[in-house]
Design a protein around this motif. Structure first.
Motif, PDB file in Angstrom:
ATOM      1  N   ILE A  77      -2.839   4.683 -11.485  1.00  0.00           N
ATOM      2  CA  ILE A  77      -2.462   4.633 -10.066  1.00  0.00           C
ATOM      3  C   ILE A  77      -2.268   6.037  -9.523  1.00  0.00           C
ATOM      4  O   ILE A  77      -2.736   6.367  -8.422  1.00  0.00           O
ATOM      5  CB  ILE A  77      -1.184   3.791  -9.886  1.00  0.00           C
ATOM      6  CG1 ILE A  77      -1.457   2.330 -10.240  1.00  0.00           C
ATOM      7  CG2 ILE A  77      -0.669   3.902  -8.439  1.00  0.00           C
ATOM      8  CD1 ILE A  77      -0.234   1.449 -10.221  1.00  0.00           C
TER       9      ILE A  77
ATOM     10  N   THR B 286     -11.821   1.022  -8.735  1.00  0.00           N
ATOM     11  CA  THR B 286     -11.247   1.117  -7.396  1.00  0.00           C
ATOM     12  C   THR B 286     -12.341   0.977  -6.340  1.00  0.00           C
ATOM     13  O   THR B 286     -13.492   1.344  -6.569  1.00  0.00           O
ATOM     14  CB  THR B 286     -10.502   2.460  -7.228  1.00  0.00           C
ATOM     15  OG1 THR B 286      -9.729   2.455  -6.042  1.00  0.00           O
ATOM     16  CG2 THR B 286     -11.439   3.640  -7.214  1.00  0.00           C
TER      17      THR B 286
ATOM     18  N   LEU C 250      -2.454  -1.517  -3.465  1.00  0.00           N
ATOM     19  CA  LEU C 250      -2.182  -1.988  -4.823  1.00  0.00           C
ATOM     20  C   LEU C 250      -2.243  -3.504  -4.954  1.00  0.00           C
ATOM     21  O   LEU C 250      -1.853  -4.048  -5.993  1.00  0.00           O
ATOM     22  CB  LEU C 250      -0.810  -1.488  -5.290  1.00  0.00           C
ATOM     23  CG  LEU C 250      -0.663   0.020  -5.466  1.00  0.00           C
ATOM     24  CD1 LEU C 250       0.709   0.343  -6.080  1.00  0.00           C
ATOM     25  CD2 LEU C 250      -1.780   0.600  -6.315  1.00  0.00           C
TER      26      LEU C 250
ATOM     27  N   LYS D 277       4.876  -2.015  -9.027  1.00  0.00           N
ATOM     28  CA  LYS D 277       4.209  -1.544  -7.818  1.00  0.00           C
ATOM     29  C   LYS D 277       5.204  -0.943  -6.828  1.00  0.00           C
ATOM     30  O   LYS D 277       4.895   0.033  -6.134  1.00  0.00           O
ATOM     31  CB  LYS D 277       3.432  -2.680  -7.163  1.00  0.00           C
ATOM     32  CG  LYS D 277       2.302  -3.227  -8.022  1.00  0.00           C
ATOM     33  CD  LYS D 277       1.512  -4.311  -7.317  1.00  0.00           C
ATOM     34  CE  LYS D 277       0.399  -4.849  -8.207  1.00  0.00           C
ATOM     35  NZ  LYS D 277      -0.437  -5.863  -7.538  1.00  0.00           N
TER      36      LYS D 277
ATOM     37  N   ALA E  36      -7.010  -0.442  -5.415  1.00  0.00           N
ATOM     38  CA  ALA E  36      -7.005  -0.549  -6.873  1.00  0.00           C
ATOM     39  C   ALA E  36      -7.416  -1.963  -7.272  1.00  0.00           C
ATOM     40  O   ALA E  36      -6.729  -2.930  -6.952  1.00  0.00           O
ATOM     41  CB  ALA E  36      -5.614  -0.226  -7.420  1.00  0.00           C
TER      42      ALA E  36
ATOM     43  N   HIS F  68       6.406   3.072   0.173  1.00  0.00           N
ATOM     44  CA  HIS F  68       5.287   2.151   0.258  1.00  0.00           C
ATOM     45  C   HIS F  68       5.446   1.283   1.499  1.00  0.00           C
ATOM     46  O   HIS F  68       6.511   1.264   2.115  1.00  0.00           O
ATOM     47  CB  HIS F  68       5.159   1.289  -1.004  1.00  0.00           C
ATOM     48  CG  HIS F  68       6.403   0.520  -1.335  1.00  0.00           C
ATOM     49  ND1 HIS F  68       7.273   0.888  -2.332  1.00  0.00           N
ATOM     50  CD2 HIS F  68       6.932  -0.626  -0.810  1.00  0.00           C
ATOM     51  CE1 HIS F  68       8.275   0.034  -2.407  1.00  0.00           C
ATOM     52  NE2 HIS F  68       8.092  -0.892  -1.492  1.00  0.00           N
TER      53      HIS F  68
ATOM     54  N   ARG G 252       0.835  -1.190   0.000  1.00  0.00           N
ATOM     55  CA  ARG G 252       0.000   0.000   0.000  1.00  0.00           C
ATOM     56  C   ARG G 252       0.876   1.248   0.000  1.00  0.00           C
ATOM     57  O   ARG G 252       2.031   1.227   0.454  1.00  0.00           O
ATOM     58  CB  ARG G 252      -0.958   0.011   1.190  1.00  0.00           C
ATOM     59  CG  ARG G 252      -0.306   0.233   2.541  1.00  0.00           C
ATOM     60  CD  ARG G 252      -1.324   0.140   3.679  1.00  0.00           C
ATOM     61  NE  ARG G 252      -0.722   0.455   4.979  1.00  0.00           N
ATOM     62  CZ  ARG G 252      -1.365   0.379   6.140  1.00  0.00           C
ATOM     63  NH1 ARG G 252      -2.644  -0.024   6.175  1.00  0.00           N
ATOM     64  NH2 ARG G 252      -0.751   0.694   7.271  1.00  0.00           N
TER      65      ARG G 252
ATOM     66  N   TRP H 286       2.244  -7.870  -4.274  1.00  0.00           N
ATOM     67  CA  TRP H 286       3.508  -7.582  -4.945  1.00  0.00           C
ATOM     68  C   TRP H 286       4.448  -8.761  -4.734  1.00  0.00           C
ATOM     69  O   TRP H 286       4.527  -9.307  -3.635  1.00  0.00           O
ATOM     70  CB  TRP H 286       4.112  -6.305  -4.377  1.00  0.00           C
ATOM     71  CG  TRP H 286       5.542  -6.075  -4.751  1.00  0.00           C
ATOM     72  CD1 TRP H 286       6.034  -5.724  -5.969  1.00  0.00           C
ATOM     73  CD2 TRP H 286       6.671  -6.175  -3.881  1.00  0.00           C
ATOM     74  NE1 TRP H 286       7.401  -5.590  -5.919  1.00  0.00           N
ATOM     75  CE2 TRP H 286       7.817  -5.870  -4.639  1.00  0.00           C
ATOM     76  CE3 TRP H 286       6.830  -6.501  -2.530  1.00  0.00           C
ATOM     77  CZ2 TRP H 286       9.107  -5.877  -4.094  1.00  0.00           C
ATOM     78  CZ3 TRP H 286       8.107  -6.511  -1.991  1.00  0.00           C
ATOM     79  CH2 TRP H 286       9.225  -6.199  -2.773  1.00  0.00           C
TER      80      TRP H 286
END
Length: 241
Positions: free
Chosen positions: A193, A165, A210, A223, A174, A229, A77, A213
């Motif tokens: 994004i 979203t 997001l 990402k 997302a 992040h 995130r 990952w």
């Protein structure tokens, strides 16, 4: 099989685990998925809590990886207040200032669906997703309990892309972005994004989630370019500077 119990703040729900199946991202791995009991009466408030525990939705299913011996999938995130675009992201944002972002309700629109099919036929041919009919398309993007919006990217009357979203208690999640694949120079995936980050900022929301990952997966590396992040690991969120 039943695998766990979890309390998302209102009632106890069961988590179930699938059997092993091929991993969609790492060719040499098998995978297992843990998902929330579909019979549980989920609300957007429940999901707002579960996503902070590293979970994610696809359609109306809420899930997380539960692979034995592998923890490569990490929820990621972006803390909106601290986000700092890199040079490529700033260029992308500036390049697309002729695009208007228009918020739409999560209903079927033929123009959206046509663009989705066009995108899938170019980006994911043979995946099965390029064969979605209107019902499967909506089942993939929307659930009957989520607070979902479609953010249109328009230049004049032309639809260039759509960022789907979910609105949560503390941010946006997302779900999926699709766009004209011929417009590679615009980097509309990145712009989608950035638009969600700006949308969250304007609405006083703390995060943009997001999804998962995987450092080893080239498809997922983009990402981590959004910094700083936070990664969900060991039951807590850790910030990467």
């Amino acid at each position: 099989m039943k695998s766990d119990q979890r309390n998302p703040g209102s009632g106890t729900l069961w988590l179930y685990s699938t059997g092993e199946h091929a991993c969609s991202y790492l060719e040499d791995r098998s995978a297992r998925t843990v998902f929330v009991d579909p019979a549980f009466p989920v609300s957007n408030a429940h999901y707002s809590r579960l996503i902070t525990q590293g979970m994610r939705r696809s359609g109306h299913f809420i899930y997380q990886p539960g692979c034995a011996g592998c923890s490569s999938c990490k929820s990621l995130r972006i803390p909106v207040a601290d986000f700092c675009a890199n040079r490529a992201q700033r260029r992308c944002w500036n390049r697309n200032q002729d695009i208007r972002i228009i918020q739409r309700p999560p209903v079927f629109v033929q123009q959206h669906f046509a663009l989705y099919r066009h995108y899938m036929s170019h980006r994911h041919p043979g995946s099965g997703m390029d064969e979605h009919d209107p019902e499967r398309y909506m089942e993939f993007l929307v659930s009957n309990w989520s607070d979902t919006v479609f953010l249109e990217m328009r230049r004049g009357q032309d639809l260039l892309g759509v960022a789907v979203t979910d609105r949560l208690a503390d941010g946006l999640s997302a779900v999926y972005t699709f766009f004209h694949p011929e417009l590679a120079r615009r980097s509309l995936g990145t712009f989608g994004i950035l638009a969600q980050i700006e949308h969250a900022r304007m609405n006083g929301l703390a995060y943009v989630y997001l999804g998962y990952w995987i450092a080893e997966s080239p498809k997922m590396r983009y990402k981590a370019t959004f910094r700083p992040h936070e990664i969900h690991t060991g039951g807590r969120w850790l910030r990467t500077p």
